[in-house]
Design a protein around this motif. Structure first.
Motif, mmCIF file in Angstrom:
data_model
loop_
_atom_site.group_PDB
_atom_site.id
_atom_site.type_symbol
_atom_site.label_atom_id
_atom_site.label_comp_id
_atom_site.label_asym_id
_atom_site.label_seq_id
_atom_site.Cartn_x
_atom_site.Cartn_y
_atom_site.Cartn_z
ATOM 1 N N PHE A 88 16.259 -10.530 8.746
ATOM 2 C CA PHE A 88 16.583 -9.533 7.721
ATOM 3 C C PHE A 88 15.575 -8.394 7.745
ATOM 4 O O PHE A 88 14.356 -8.613 7.769
ATOM 5 C CB PHE A 88 16.589 -10.137 6.313
ATOM 6 N N GLY A 89 16.133 -7.156 7.682
ATOM 7 C CA GLY A 89 15.311 -5.974 7.486
ATOM 8 C C GLY A 89 14.421 -5.646 8.666
ATOM 9 O O GLY A 89 14.699 -5.963 9.818
ATOM 10 N N GLY A 90 13.312 -4.957 8.361
ATOM 11 C CA GLY A 90 12.353 -4.553 9.376
ATOM 12 C C GLY A 90 12.460 -3.083 9.711
ATOM 13 O O GLY A 90 13.357 -2.359 9.254
ATOM 14 N N MET A 91 11.543 -2.620 10.528
ATOM 15 C CA MET A 91 11.530 -1.224 10.979
ATOM 16 C C MET A 91 12.266 -1.138 12.307
ATOM 17 O O MET A 91 11.898 -1.804 13.280
ATOM 18 C CB MET A 91 10.097 -0.721 11.133
ATOM 19 N N VAL A 92 13.300 -0.309 12.358
ATOM 20 C CA VAL A 92 14.067 -0.137 13.593
ATOM 21 C C VAL A 92 13.602 1.090 14.372
ATOM 22 O O VAL A 92 13.828 1.190 15.574
ATOM 23 C CB VAL A 92 15.580 -0.072 13.297
ATOM 24 N N GLU A 93 12.998 2.056 13.680
ATOM 25 C CA GLU A 93 12.297 3.171 14.320
ATOM 26 C C GLU A 93 11.331 3.723 13.278
ATOM 27 O O GLU A 93 11.413 3.369 12.094
ATOM 28 C CB GLU A 93 13.260 4.252 14.805
ATOM 29 N N TYR A 94 10.417 4.568 13.715
ATOM 30 C CA TYR A 94 9.381 5.029 12.796
ATOM 31 C C TYR A 94 10.008 5.692 11.568
ATOM 32 O O TYR A 94 10.809 6.619 11.677
ATOM 33 C CB TYR A 94 8.429 6.003 13.485
ATOM 34 N N GLY A 95 9.661 5.185 10.375
ATOM 35 C CA GLY A 95 10.145 5.747 9.124
ATOM 36 C C GLY A 95 11.524 5.290 8.710
ATOM 37 O O GLY A 95 11.979 5.610 7.613
ATOM 38 N N ARG A 96 12.233 4.554 9.590
ATOM 39 C CA ARG A 96 13.583 4.085 9.244
ATOM 40 C C ARG A 96 13.585 2.556 9.208
ATOM 41 O O ARG A 96 13.280 1.911 10.215
ATOM 42 C CB ARG A 96 14.617 4.599 10.247
ATOM 43 N N ALA A 147 9.202 -0.034 1.223
ATOM 44 C CA ALA A 147 10.383 0.800 1.408
ATOM 45 C C ALA A 147 9.947 2.254 1.591
ATOM 46 O O ALA A 147 8.800 2.626 1.304
ATOM 47 C CB ALA A 147 11.321 0.674 0.205
ATOM 48 N N ASN A 148 10.877 3.077 2.062
ATOM 49 C CA ASN A 148 10.633 4.511 2.237
ATOM 50 C C ASN A 148 11.442 5.268 1.189
ATOM 51 O O ASN A 148 12.677 5.226 1.195
ATOM 52 C CB ASN A 148 11.030 4.946 3.644
ATOM 53 N N GLU A 149 10.757 5.939 0.277
ATOM 54 C CA GLU A 149 11.435 6.662 -0.789
ATOM 55 C C GLU A 149 12.156 7.914 -0.281
ATOM 56 O O GLU A 149 13.039 8.448 -0.954
ATOM 57 C CB GLU A 149 10.410 7.090 -1.849
ATOM 58 N N SER A 150 11.790 8.365 0.903
ATOM 59 C CA SER A 150 12.384 9.588 1.443
ATOM 60 C C SER A 150 13.677 9.280 2.177
ATOM 61 O O SER A 150 13.804 8.246 2.855
ATOM 62 C CB SER A 150 11.399 10.273 2.392
ATOM 63 N N ASP A 151 14.644 10.187 2.055
ATOM 64 C CA ASP A 151 15.886 10.050 2.813
ATOM 65 C C ASP A 151 15.705 10.484 4.261
ATOM 66 O O ASP A 151 16.524 10.156 5.118
ATOM 67 C CB ASP A 151 16.996 10.892 2.164
ATOM 68 N N ASN A 156 7.742 10.042 5.454
ATOM 69 C CA ASN A 156 7.570 8.676 4.959
ATOM 70 C C ASN A 156 6.861 8.705 3.606
ATOM 71 O O ASN A 156 5.701 9.105 3.510
ATOM 72 C CB ASN A 156 6.772 7.854 5.981
ATOM 73 N N ILE A 157 7.577 8.307 2.555
ATOM 74 C CA ILE A 157 6.996 8.179 1.222
ATOM 75 C C ILE A 157 6.983 6.696 0.872
ATOM 76 O O ILE A 157 8.011 6.130 0.505
ATOM 77 C CB ILE A 157 7.801 8.974 0.169
ATOM 78 N N PRO A 158 5.854 6.010 1.047
ATOM 79 C CA PRO A 158 5.839 4.550 0.886
ATOM 80 C C PRO A 158 6.062 4.118 -0.560
ATOM 81 O O PRO A 158 5.553 4.748 -1.500
ATOM 82 C CB PRO A 158 4.440 4.152 1.376
ATOM 83 N N ARG A 159 6.842 3.063 -0.717
ATOM 84 C CA ARG A 159 7.050 2.428 -2.016
ATOM 85 C C ARG A 159 6.852 0.924 -1.847
ATOM 86 O O ARG A 159 7.623 0.261 -1.161
ATOM 87 C CB ARG A 159 8.456 2.721 -2.546
ATOM 88 N N TYR A 160 5.815 0.402 -2.473
ATOM 89 C CA TYR A 160 5.531 -1.032 -2.389
ATOM 90 C C TYR A 160 6.412 -1.781 -3.391
ATOM 91 O O TYR A 160 6.591 -1.336 -4.534
ATOM 92 C CB TYR A 160 4.054 -1.300 -2.658
ATOM 93 N N LEU A 161 6.925 -2.919 -2.967
ATOM 94 C CA LEU A 161 7.918 -3.664 -3.749
ATOM 95 C C LEU A 161 7.361 -5.018 -4.193
ATOM 96 O O LEU A 161 6.514 -5.608 -3.502
ATOM 97 C CB LEU A 161 9.186 -3.887 -2.919
ATOM 98 N N ASN A 162 7.873 -5.497 -5.331
ATOM 99 C CA ASN A 162 7.598 -6.877 -5.751
ATOM 100 C C ASN A 162 8.862 -7.525 -6.317
ATOM 101 O O ASN A 162 8.802 -8.372 -7.186
ATOM 102 C CB ASN A 162 6.457 -6.936 -6.771
ATOM 103 N N ASP A 163 10.014 -7.085 -5.791
ATOM 104 C CA ASP A 163 11.273 -7.667 -6.239
ATOM 105 C C ASP A 163 11.518 -9.005 -5.545
ATOM 106 O O ASP A 163 10.987 -9.291 -4.467
ATOM 107 C CB ASP A 163 12.440 -6.705 -5.994
ATOM 108 N N LEU A 164 12.345 -9.830 -6.194
ATOM 109 C CA LEU A 164 12.635 -11.175 -5.679
ATOM 110 C C LEU A 164 14.140 -11.357 -5.592
ATOM 111 O O LEU A 164 14.864 -11.141 -6.581
ATOM 112 C CB LEU A 164 12.027 -12.240 -6.595
ATOM 113 N N TYR A 165 14.621 -11.752 -4.417
ATOM 114 C CA TYR A 165 16.035 -12.070 -4.189
ATOM 115 C C TYR A 165 16.123 -13.467 -3.578
ATOM 116 O O TYR A 165 15.204 -13.921 -2.880
ATOM 117 C CB TYR A 165 16.682 -11.077 -3.232
ATOM 118 N N THR A 166 17.244 -14.122 -3.822
ATOM 119 C CA THR A 166 17.527 -15.384 -3.152
ATOM 120 C C THR A 166 18.882 -15.288 -2.467
ATOM 121 O O THR A 166 19.757 -14.511 -2.882
ATOM 122 C CB THR A 166 17.542 -16.578 -4.127
ATOM 123 N N LEU A 167 19.029 -16.086 -1.400
ATOM 124 C CA LEU A 167 20.268 -16.101 -0.626
ATOM 125 C C LEU A 167 20.539 -17.537 -0.202
ATOM 126 O O LEU A 167 19.714 -18.156 0.475
ATOM 127 C CB LEU A 167 20.135 -15.199 0.602
#
Length: 522
Positions: A88-96, A147-151, A156-167
């Protein structure tokens, strides 16, 4: 009182064969039995390769994958449930960053892109990197990340997360992201932390989050009690571990590496150790290590392969985390009390002509066959060199209670013709520099006990159960070998190979069956 730190030691893996992957960082690894599966990462570009390392054969290989093959990614989430792997997730290219979920079925190396439904009480997870993705039971816990707050990926506008999801991954095709309600103060936002599942002695499951970064390094520890879904920040006591000598080399400091646990060994591969300032790119490590964390368990008992007048060829079962084996011997002097004929109420005996192709069938009532086991725990220890009933009817006269070293070997078999005996005074014929060990040759017609222990960097493990075998007498044929017993409708079919030393023509074989009484408990 202070608790002693456990003894663990690093070992560098050398001479690996196969296509060794290029160094990288930000990759991930999981373990499937004895295999370490490595995916992704980056070093001058994101890597989309899947590599597998076999810890038993010390070989790398690249499986031929098919299906919905994901793009290369780094700093993603990677979990393993049996032979199913989830990314799940990860960086696929710089900033994306990615919010895609993939499943890899390793039994056929087939990728599949999954589309879990969003939670009923909130949005789905943001694209992110550096998050934790931890399997606890049938659920994966996704926590934190960056996460990156910029579209615009270039901004790159970094946003640190502390959300919790389960699957819930029991049925990935109908999976749904959930945002579970939690209690207590959650950990502050972070990325590049670790999160591991832990079950205590009472069966309570917890998620333990440690460290990471949110602009600066973090060293705090947090715990999520999965039953009531409550967060807590436990008070950690005790001193930090001090640097110590490991008596061998250790991997140099690094980050962005991968590690997996296989058996009781932690394997560590690659990662970055800094920047090459002149080129402004990462310097990645090329090495593979494992951390030995415990002594090996006891091997299976020693078995006899074949016997002669002066040698006993023996073997034993391998131990996954053993580097070598210590074989020990003990002389067991016996004298005959009665002829080696099994009592009628203890077993079944008979003779077979040597021309009958070394095979016979014993027929017994089904109730007898159900309990047809060695009459004592020692029975299986001497069956191929001498009948156990022979040993039972022979009393020890001068048992040697001292165990002597035979050898330390890397293999799981050995032809034994001598052992090392300690002497009180310096011996001119000694084999060690101190003159305190001398070689003792095996004697004909003599019984010997054997035991074996596995060795690794953490020390010697426990010894195996004891086995006893007897060398052959001169003039007599050697012991049959490769004895095989199989069930038939009528009873049991027994086959064997003739002895290598016959000392003439073999006229017949004697076959004995020991029957354990139903009252006997091992």
């Amino acid at each position: 009182s202070k608790m002693a730190a456990p003894s663990v030691k690093w070992n560098r893996v050398t001479n690996s064969s196969g296509p060794i992957p290029r160094p990288r960082h930000g990759h991930r690894a999981v373990a499937i039995k004895e295999l370490m599966v490595v995916f992704g990462g980056g070093n001058e570009g994101i890597v989309d390769e899947l590599h597998v390392y076999n810890t038993v054969t010390n070989q790398w290989f690249i499986p031929a994958v098919r299906g919905d093959i994901p793009p290369g990614c780094a700093a993603y989430g990677f979990v393993c449930d049996g032979t199913r792997l989830f990314v799940f997730g990860g960086m696929v290219e710089y900033g994306r960053y990615s919010d895609d979920l993939y499943e890899l079925q390793a039994s056929r190396w087939e990728w599949k892109k999954l589309s879990p439904r969003p939670p009923h009480n909130g949005p789905p997870p943001l694209p992110r990197l550096g998050h934790s993705f931890t399997l606890v039971g049938d659920q994966v816990f996704l926590f934190g990340g960056l996460a990156n707050e910029s579209d615009d990926p270039k901004t790159n506008i970094p946003r640190y997360l502390n959300d919790l999801y389960t699957l819930d991954i029991r049925n990935p095709n109908s999976a749904v992201w959930e945002v579970p309600p939690t209690y207590g103060s959650p950990p502050p936002p972070r990325e590049s932390h670790t999160a591991v599942g832990w079950k205590d002695s009472n069966g309570h499951q917890r998620l333990i989050v440690y460290g990471g970064m949110n602009g600066s390094r973090l060293g705090d520890l947090w715990m999520l009690d999965i039953g009531p879904m409550s967060w807590s920040c436990p008070v950690v006591s005790g001193p930090c571990p001090l640097p110590r000598s490991l008596h061998n080399a250790a991997p140099r400091a690094r980050a962005g590496h991968s590690s997996v646990n296989i058996n009781s060994r932690m394997y560590l591969w690659s990662g970055r150790d800094g920047y090459r300032k002149a080129w402004n790119n990462q310097v990645c490590c090329k090495d593979l290590w494992f951390l030995e964390t415990k002594k090996p368990p006891a091997p299976t008992r020693v078995q006899l392969v074949r016997a002669s007048t002066h040698t006993l060829e023996v073997s034993w079962g391998s131990v996954a985390i053993a580097d070598a084996y210590l074989l020990q011997i003990q002389k067991y002097e016996i004298v005959n009390k009665t002829p080696p004929t099994p009592p009628a109420n203890k077993g079944i005996g008979g003779t077979v002509s040597a021309s009958d192709q070394s095979q016979t069938t014993l027929t017994t009532p089904s109730s007898t066959m159900a309990t047809a086991e060695p009459a004592t725990r020692e029975a299986t220890k001497s069956t191929e060199a001498t009948s156990d009933d022979t040993l039972k009817n022979e009393a020890p006269t001068k048992p040697d209670h001292v165990w002597h070293d035979v050898a330390i070997v890397k293999s799981t078999s050995l032809i034994v013709n001598q052992y090392l005996e300690k002497v009180d005074q310096a011996d001119p014929d000694a084999v060690d520099v101190n003159g305190t060990l001398r070689k003792v040759l095996l004697e004909p017609g003599t019984a010997y006990k054997f035991r074996v222990a596995a060795l690794n960097e953490c020390g010697r493990g426990p010894f195996s159960d004891v086995s006893a075998f007897k060398t052959c007498l001169p003039g007599f044929p050697g012991a049959p070998s490769a004895i095989k017993i199989s069930k038939t409708l009528e009873g049991a079919s027994i086959s064997w190979e003739p002895p290598t030393s016959t000392n003439g023509t073999i006229q017949e074989y004697s076959v004995y069956l020991a029957v354990k009484s139903s009252q006997v408990r091992q």
